[in-house]
Design a protein around this motif. Sequence first.
Motif, mmCIF file in Angstrom:
data_model
loop_
_atom_site.group_PDB
_atom_site.id
_atom_site.type_symbol
_atom_site.label_atom_id
_atom_site.label_comp_id
_atom_site.label_asym_id
_atom_site.label_seq_id
_atom_site.Cartn_x
_atom_site.Cartn_y
_atom_site.Cartn_z
ATOM 1 N N ARG A 1 0.821 -1.220 0.000
ATOM 2 C CA ARG A 1 0.000 0.000 0.000
ATOM 3 C C ARG A 1 0.846 1.257 0.000
ATOM 4 O O ARG A 1 0.451 2.283 -0.537
ATOM 5 C CB ARG A 1 -0.877 0.037 1.255
ATOM 6 N N ILE A 2 1.997 1.196 0.656
ATOM 7 C CA ILE A 2 2.821 2.409 0.734
ATOM 8 C C ILE A 2 4.055 2.297 -0.180
ATOM 9 O O ILE A 2 5.025 3.044 -0.021
ATOM 10 C CB ILE A 2 3.213 2.746 2.200
ATOM 11 N N SER A 3 3.997 1.363 -1.113
ATOM 12 C CA SER A 3 5.065 1.166 -2.104
ATOM 13 C C SER A 3 6.438 1.050 -1.446
ATOM 14 O O SER A 3 7.397 1.693 -1.884
ATOM 15 C CB SER A 3 5.094 2.316 -3.120
ATOM 16 N N LEU A 4 6.481 0.270 -0.400
ATOM 17 C CA LEU A 4 7.736 0.090 0.321
ATOM 18 C C LEU A 4 8.231 -1.326 0.059
ATOM 19 O O LEU A 4 7.530 -2.295 0.352
ATOM 20 C CB LEU A 4 7.460 0.313 1.813
ATOM 21 N N ASP A 5 9.414 -1.428 -0.493
ATOM 22 C CA ASP A 5 9.993 -2.717 -0.824
ATOM 23 C C ASP A 5 10.508 -3.371 0.462
ATOM 24 O O ASP A 5 11.241 -2.741 1.225
ATOM 25 C CB ASP A 5 11.133 -2.460 -1.829
ATOM 26 N N ARG A 6 10.158 -4.618 0.700
ATOM 27 C CA ARG A 6 10.621 -5.341 1.893
ATOM 28 C C ARG A 6 12.146 -5.305 2.019
ATOM 29 O O ARG A 6 12.701 -5.232 3.106
ATOM 30 C CB ARG A 6 10.165 -6.796 1.796
ATOM 31 N N GLN A 7 12.821 -5.387 0.873
ATOM 32 C CA GLN A 7 14.292 -5.409 0.887
ATOM 33 C C GLN A 7 14.882 -4.047 1.272
ATOM 34 O O GLN A 7 16.066 -3.949 1.592
ATOM 35 C CB GLN A 7 14.845 -5.823 -0.489
ATOM 36 N N ALA A 8 14.045 -3.000 1.227
ATOM 37 C CA ALA A 8 14.551 -1.659 1.530
ATOM 38 C C ALA A 8 14.534 -1.369 3.031
ATOM 39 O O ALA A 8 15.142 -0.404 3.497
ATOM 40 C CB ALA A 8 13.723 -0.617 0.792
ATOM 41 N N ILE A 9 13.808 -2.195 3.784
ATOM 42 C CA ILE A 9 13.715 -1.944 5.227
ATOM 43 C C ILE A 9 14.373 -3.105 5.984
ATOM 44 O O ILE A 9 14.792 -4.075 5.362
ATOM 45 C CB ILE A 9 12.236 -1.789 5.657
ATOM 46 N N TYR A 10 14.447 -2.998 7.305
ATOM 47 C CA TYR A 10 14.999 -4.109 8.081
ATOM 48 C C TYR A 10 13.911 -4.619 9.019
ATOM 49 O O TYR A 10 13.281 -3.838 9.733
ATOM 50 C CB TYR A 10 16.238 -3.668 8.874
ATOM 51 N N ILE A 11 13.680 -5.932 8.993
ATOM 52 C CA ILE A 11 12.616 -6.536 9.802
ATOM 53 C C ILE A 11 13.225 -7.560 10.763
ATOM 54 O O ILE A 11 14.006 -8.423 10.343
ATOM 55 C CB ILE A 11 11.572 -7.251 8.918
ATOM 56 N N THR A 12 12.860 -7.445 12.032
ATOM 57 C CA THR A 12 13.345 -8.420 13.007
ATOM 58 C C THR A 12 12.300 -8.607 14.111
ATOM 59 O O THR A 12 11.156 -8.135 13.998
ATOM 60 C CB THR A 12 14.730 -8.009 13.566
#
Length: 200
Positions: free
Chosen positions: A80-91
């Motif tokens: 929805r917010i055009s945010l690429d998963r690879q562009a952020i860090y998830i933990t």
Amino acid sequence: MISIEKKTEQLNKIRDEILALKTSPLYKYRTENKYFPVIGEGNPDSNIMIIGEAPGKNEALTGRPFCGAAGKILDLLLERISLDRQAIYITNVVKDRPPENRDPTPQEIELYAPYLDRQIDIIQPKVIATLGRFSIAYIIQKFDPLWNETISKAHGEEIKVKASYGEITILPLYHPAATIYNQRLREVFFEDGEKLKRYL
Ligand code: URA
């Protein structure tokens, strides 16, 4: 500024330490089930860090955060917010799966938290979005111990705090798993999460 190579090296060190973390009450459960710890993934240079609670079964089987049902809802928000998963860090706060998806214990949170603290100091995000009550509880007591709200009141609030590397924002979000059967909560999750766009 830490170079991306240095950041990757430091994050790899955390991975190796957690892989060898035999003192964890979850270590035996991990190895008996041939599970992986879920360290985190994404861009070590991102402005945006998303912190969940603990891995579920899909995550423990793959070693990747948010790759099951809750992850699909998180992906919908990112889309929805055009945010690429690879562009952020998830933990997550806790890096190993608690049996039968039970809540993490205070002892487990205490044991794994120093690894999360190090990940934050390495990545140095400008915004930390917490998913669910365990994540906001840990992060807020770390940065603003006097803050005293529940997730149902504080969701979507942009809380400014001081990190070791400067001012950052904490954005408490509902846990996407809580929105699986609750369409109204899912809309709130999406609306709150849209605020992440500003930190791209
Ligand atoms: N729930 C979490 O909190 N984290 C995951 O990685 C998956 C589900």
